[in-house]
Design an enzyme around this catalytic site. Structure first.
Site, PDB file in Angstrom:
ATOM      1  N   CYS A 117       1.883  -4.879  -9.246  1.00  0.00           N
ATOM      2  CA  CYS A 117       0.662  -5.309  -8.290  1.00  0.00           C
ATOM      3  C   CYS A 117      -0.456  -6.012  -8.572  1.00  0.00           C
ATOM      4  CB  CYS A 117       0.155  -4.154  -7.708  1.00  0.00           C
ATOM      5  SG  CYS A 117      -0.813  -4.261  -6.221  1.00  0.00           S
ATOM      6  N   ASP A 164       8.020  -6.644   1.566  1.00  0.00           N
ATOM      7  CA  ASP A 164       6.457  -6.447   0.564  1.00  0.00           C
ATOM      8  C   ASP A 164       5.761  -7.506   1.663  1.00  0.00           C
ATOM      9  OD1 ASP A 164       4.736  -7.376  -0.279  1.00  0.00           O
ATOM     10  OD2 ASP A 164       5.284  -6.753  -2.578  1.00  0.00           O
ATOM     11  N   HIS A 196       6.316  -2.391  -0.916  1.00  0.00           N
ATOM     12  CA  HIS A 196       5.527  -2.587  -1.990  1.00  0.00           C
ATOM     13  C   HIS A 196       5.147  -1.181  -2.913  1.00  0.00           C
ATOM     14  CE1 HIS A 196       2.888  -5.381  -4.397  1.00  0.00           C
ATOM     15  NE2 HIS A 196       1.709  -3.668  -4.200  1.00  0.00           N
TER      16      HIS A 196
END
Length: 228
Positions: A117, A164, A196
């Site tokens: 991330c 995502d 995600h």
């Protein structure tokens, strides 16, 4: 299973020090890996990832880019992310790479960078900023300025989720276009049906075990190939 040792430590960085978490095989040597946190901070999940690398024969260091702070709620994490100076974070990651390359346990003197991330964004940014990284892996994270992708100086493995909202399939396609234009060695995989942070087993509502295992095997293979 390989026995490992782990400890919290500090390494030199830009005239000061940065805290971190180090995991390494109890015996022998191996290449290095810098593990870059999600926006939550240097939480137990990231420490566990370091330990997984150590069991695979790598010396893994996670720099604590929040310097002791961590979050458990999105609002807290967003605040910590906004407070973090990204240029400073990149310099701390570069310092972590250099620290690993100085360790006797790191042999050959090659170090990969992996991030998740926010950490994926920082991994790519670091590889675009410095030639110190020898291989890069980005889990569902990219810089907003995709021109940076074309400047990276290490082979890139990108691992993304189909659903995502931050790193959309269109963003991934644009990223691949930059990589093709620049001639960077890369592989990209997008996992159907995933969200995600699908790799994070500390978040069971989005964790995807099969896809996470496949992504892990690809990561280990990538680093073994490029850090040998």
């Amino acid at each position: 299973m390989t026995e490992i040792t782990t400890f919290k430590m500090e390494f030199a960085s830009d005239g000061g020090t940065t805290p971190g978490y180090l995991a390494q095989p109890a015996q022998g040597t191996g290449p290095g890996v810098v593990v870059i946190q999600e926006w939550w901070g240097l939480v137990p999940h990231i420490q566990d990832v370091c330990e997984r690398f150590a069991r695979q024969g790598f010396v893994a260091l996670a720099p604590d880019l929040y310097h002791g702070k961590a979050a458990s709620e999105p609002d807290e994490a967003r605040k910590l992310l906004m407070e973090m100076d990204r240029d400073t974070a990149v310099q701390e990651i570069i310092a972590a790479i250099r620290h690993l390359k100085r360790l006797e346990q790191v042999s050959p003197k090659k170090v990969g960078v992996i991030g998740f991330c926010m950490g994926g964004m920082l991994a790519v940014t670091t590889a675009a900023t410095s030639d110190q990284a020898d291989a890069t892996v980005a889990f569902y994270g990219l810089p907003r300025d995709l021109s940076l992708v074309g400047r990276i100086q290490a082979p890139l493995l990108g691992l993304f989720a189909e659903h995502d909202h931050g790193i959309t399939p269109e963003t991934v396609r644009d990223c691949e276009g930059e990589l093709v234009k620049s001639g960077v060695q890369y592989e990209i995989h997008t996992y159907p049906g995933t969200q995600h942070a699908f790799f994070n087993d500390a978040r069971p509502h989005i964790y995807a075990p099969q896809e996470a295992q496949d992504a892990w095997e690809r990561t280990i293979g990538w680093f073994r190939r490029h850090l040998a």
